[in-house]
Enzyme design. Structure first.
Site, PDB file in Angstrom:
ATOM      1  N   SER A   9      91.020 -44.046 -49.638  1.00 38.57           N
ATOM      2  CA  SER A   9      90.217 -43.336 -50.856  1.00 38.57           C
ATOM      3  C   SER A   9      91.518 -42.984 -51.865  1.00 38.57           C
ATOM      4  O   SER A   9      92.261 -42.128 -51.576  1.00 38.57           O
ATOM      5  CB  SER A   9      89.625 -42.250 -50.356  1.00 38.57           C
ATOM      6  OG  SER A   9      89.266 -41.021 -51.451  1.00 38.57           O
ATOM      7  N   HIS A  34      88.615 -47.414 -52.048  1.00 37.57           N
ATOM      8  CA  HIS A  34      87.279 -46.535 -52.064  1.00 37.57           C
ATOM      9  C   HIS A  34      87.532 -45.657 -53.191  1.00 37.57           C
ATOM     10  O   HIS A  34      88.584 -44.735 -53.294  1.00 37.57           O
ATOM     11  CB  HIS A  34      87.374 -45.739 -50.642  1.00 37.57           C
ATOM     12  CG  HIS A  34      86.192 -44.957 -50.612  1.00 37.57           C
ATOM     13  ND1 HIS A  34      84.975 -45.442 -49.996  1.00 37.57           N
ATOM     14  CD2 HIS A  34      85.809 -43.719 -50.771  1.00 37.57           C
ATOM     15  CE1 HIS A  34      84.013 -44.356 -50.028  1.00 37.57           C
ATOM     16  NE2 HIS A  34      84.694 -43.267 -50.376  1.00 37.57           N
ATOM     17  N   ASP A  36      85.846 -42.247 -55.236  1.00 40.66           N
ATOM     18  CA  ASP A  36      84.871 -41.370 -55.006  1.00 40.66           C
ATOM     19  C   ASP A  36      84.455 -40.799 -56.527  1.00 40.66           C
ATOM     20  O   ASP A  36      85.192 -40.160 -57.084  1.00 40.66           O
ATOM     21  CB  ASP A  36      85.738 -40.100 -54.297  1.00 40.66           C
ATOM     22  CG  ASP A  36      85.780 -40.533 -52.877  1.00 40.66           C
ATOM     23  OD1 ASP A  36      84.768 -40.980 -52.274  1.00 40.66           O
ATOM     24  OD2 ASP A  36      86.832 -40.676 -52.282  1.00 40.66           O
ATOM     25  N   MET A  38      82.153 -38.289 -58.461  1.00 41.20           N
ATOM     26  CA  MET A  38      81.445 -36.900 -58.099  1.00 41.20           C
ATOM     27  C   MET A  38      81.128 -36.380 -59.627  1.00 41.20           C
ATOM     28  O   MET A  38      82.054 -36.407 -60.469  1.00 41.20           O
ATOM     29  CB  MET A  38      82.599 -35.940 -57.638  1.00 41.20           C
ATOM     30  CG  MET A  38      82.835 -36.638 -56.107  1.00 41.20           C
ATOM     31  SD  MET A  38      83.880 -34.928 -55.284  1.00 41.20           S
ATOM     32  CE  MET A  38      84.884 -36.230 -54.108  1.00 41.20           C
ATOM     33  N   HIS A  67      81.687 -45.088 -54.370  1.00 41.52           N
ATOM     34  CA  HIS A  67      80.812 -43.988 -53.437  1.00 41.52           C
ATOM     35  C   HIS A  67      80.428 -42.941 -54.426  1.00 41.52           C
ATOM     36  O   HIS A  67      81.151 -42.005 -55.094  1.00 41.52           O
ATOM     37  CB  HIS A  67      81.577 -43.311 -52.548  1.00 41.52           C
ATOM     38  CG  HIS A  67      81.040 -42.249 -51.780  1.00 41.52           C
ATOM     39  ND1 HIS A  67      81.682 -41.618 -50.780  1.00 41.52           N
ATOM     40  CD2 HIS A  67      79.989 -41.852 -51.413  1.00 41.52           C
ATOM     41  CE1 HIS A  67      81.033 -40.606 -50.017  1.00 41.52           C
ATOM     42  NE2 HIS A  67      79.783 -40.819 -50.667  1.00 41.52           N
ATOM     43  N   GLY A 144      82.701 -33.943 -51.160  1.00 42.70           N
ATOM     44  CA  GLY A 144      83.102 -33.099 -52.445  1.00 42.70           C
ATOM     45  C   GLY A 144      84.908 -32.974 -52.472  1.00 42.70           C
ATOM     46  O   GLY A 144      85.438 -33.259 -53.510  1.00 42.70           O
ATOM     47  N   PHE A 145      85.445 -33.012 -51.335  1.00 47.35           N
ATOM     48  CA  PHE A 145      87.023 -32.812 -51.214  1.00 47.35           C
ATOM     49  C   PHE A 145      87.538 -33.677 -50.031  1.00 47.35           C
ATOM     50  O   PHE A 145      87.055 -33.973 -49.015  1.00 47.35           O
ATOM     51  CB  PHE A 145      87.405 -31.383 -51.233  1.00 47.35           C
ATOM     52  CG  PHE A 145      86.683 -30.552 -52.085  1.00 47.35           C
ATOM     53  CD1 PHE A 145      87.244 -30.416 -53.266  1.00 47.35           C
ATOM     54  CD2 PHE A 145      85.350 -29.788 -51.966  1.00 47.35           C
ATOM     55  CE1 PHE A 145      86.736 -29.543 -54.288  1.00 47.35           C
ATOM     56  CE2 PHE A 145      84.888 -29.338 -52.924  1.00 47.35           C
ATOM     57  CZ  PHE A 145      85.394 -28.971 -54.139  1.00 47.35           C
ATOM     58  N   GLY A 176      87.921 -37.027 -43.067  1.00 41.64           N
ATOM     59  CA  GLY A 176      88.721 -36.801 -41.878  1.00 41.64           C
ATOM     60  C   GLY A 176      89.230 -37.721 -40.930  1.00 41.64           C
ATOM     61  O   GLY A 176      89.534 -37.519 -39.820  1.00 41.64           O
TER      62      GLY A 176
HETATM   63  C1  DX5 Z   1      84.814 -36.722 -49.852  1.00 41.73           C
HETATM   64  C2  DX5 Z   1      84.975 -38.385 -50.194  1.00 41.73           C
HETATM   65  C3  DX5 Z   1      86.189 -38.848 -49.262  1.00 41.73           C
HETATM   66  C4  DX5 Z   1      87.480 -38.329 -49.340  1.00 41.73           C
HETATM   67  C5  DX5 Z   1      87.950 -38.443 -47.956  1.00 41.73           C
HETATM   68  O1  DX5 Z   1      83.587 -36.219 -50.545  1.00 41.73           O
HETATM   69  O2  DX5 Z   1      84.055 -38.962 -50.102  1.00 41.73           O
HETATM   70  O3  DX5 Z   1      86.105 -40.308 -49.589  1.00 41.73           O
HETATM   71  O4  DX5 Z   1      88.435 -38.935 -50.280  1.00 41.73           O
HETATM   72  O5  DX5 Z   1      89.360 -37.881 -47.855  1.00 41.73           O
HETATM   73  P1  DX5 Z   1      89.797 -37.638 -46.650  1.00 41.73           P
HETATM   74  O6  DX5 Z   1      90.219 -38.944 -45.617  1.00 41.73           O
HETATM   75  O7  DX5 Z   1      91.312 -36.841 -46.782  1.00 41.73           O
HETATM   76  O8  DX5 Z   1      88.993 -36.802 -45.797  1.00 41.73           O
HETATM   77 ZN    ZN Z   2      84.184 -41.163 -50.193  1.00 47.15          ZN
END
Ligand code: DX5
Ligand code: ZN
Length: 215
Positions: A9, A34, A36, A38, A67, A144-145, A176
């Site tokens: 990501s 990936h 993200d 938002m 995503h 979200g994060f 995670g």
């Molecule tokens: C969270 C995103 C994830 C995020 C994953 O809302 O959808 O794709 O970037 O980040 P890590 O791998 O650090 O949890």
């Molecule tokens: Zn994601």
């Protein structure tokens, strides 16, 4: 055939140097990038829109796994398809009962269609959609994060999905993911893993990508 797809990501990458960050991922053996998206409504954060996806497409040779963490996904799917997304995943919770229509919209545009579920959404709610989707994205953090802690209880849903899903459904996990949690997910039947912090905060991103594939 059993190879696990690794989708770093870019949320945790250096946005001032996106082209070189993407080159680094390609060299490290990432399978997909990936992205993200938002909107500040569906999730309390704002990130990337279609124009940035279009720019990434120009400098990236591997599939773009987009995503969408946005309300009213139907309004933006065309834009992301035209910008060069290869996989477009929307949230079941944002589809408001229109998931099948959204899957068809994405497939008609010639893209792979994914459905994502937040931690509180149960497999029972989406099980009838599994035969129609190309990918099911299980969130193991609240979206979200980046950099949040993996929620073990969400990972159990992977097992349930694996038991119900057609053989060719891609089961992707997001949130995670590190060397240890990746193994939990792949043992349960996941075959695609998203990782942000774990990859971009590592000393050597090739080893980090490879370590996620270890069974
Ligand atoms: C969270 C995103 C994830 C995020 C994953 O809302 O959808 O794709 O970037 O980040 P890590 O791998 O650090 O949890
Ligand atoms: Zn994601």
């Amino acid at each position: 055939m059993n190879k696990v797809i690794i989708a770093p990501s870019i949320l945790s990458s250096d946005f001032a140097n996106l082209e070189s960050e993407i080159n680094r991922l390609e060299i490290a053996g990432a399978d997909w990038v990936h992205i993200d998206v938002m909107d500040g409504h569906f999730v309390p954060n704002l990130t990337i829109g279609a124009p940035v996806v279009k720019a990434i497409r120009r400098v990236c040779n591997i599939p773009l796994d987009v995503h969408l963490m946005i309300d009213n996904p139907e309004k933006y799917i065309n834009d992301f398809a035209l910008s060069g997304a290869d996989i477009i995943t929307f949230h079941y919770e944002a589809a408001k009962g229109k998931s099948l229509e959204l899957i068809n919209q994405i497939k008609t545009l010639g893209k792979k269609a994914g459905i994502s579920i937040k931690p509180k959404t149960q497999v029972n709610e989406i099980k009838d959609l599994l035969p129609y989707a190309d990918l099911l994205l299980v969130m193991t953090v609240e979206p979200g994060f980046g950099g949040q802690k993996f929620m073990d209880e969400c990972a159990l849903k992977i097992k349930e999905i694996k038991n119900l899903a057609p053989e060719n459904l891609i089961i992707e996990v997001d949130g995670g993911i590190n060397k240890e949690t990746a193994k939990i997910c792949t043992d349960y039947g996941a075959n695609a893993l998203v990782a942000g912090n774990y990859i971009f905060k590592s000393e050597n991103i090739s080893s980090a990508v490879e370590s996620l594939r270890q069974k």
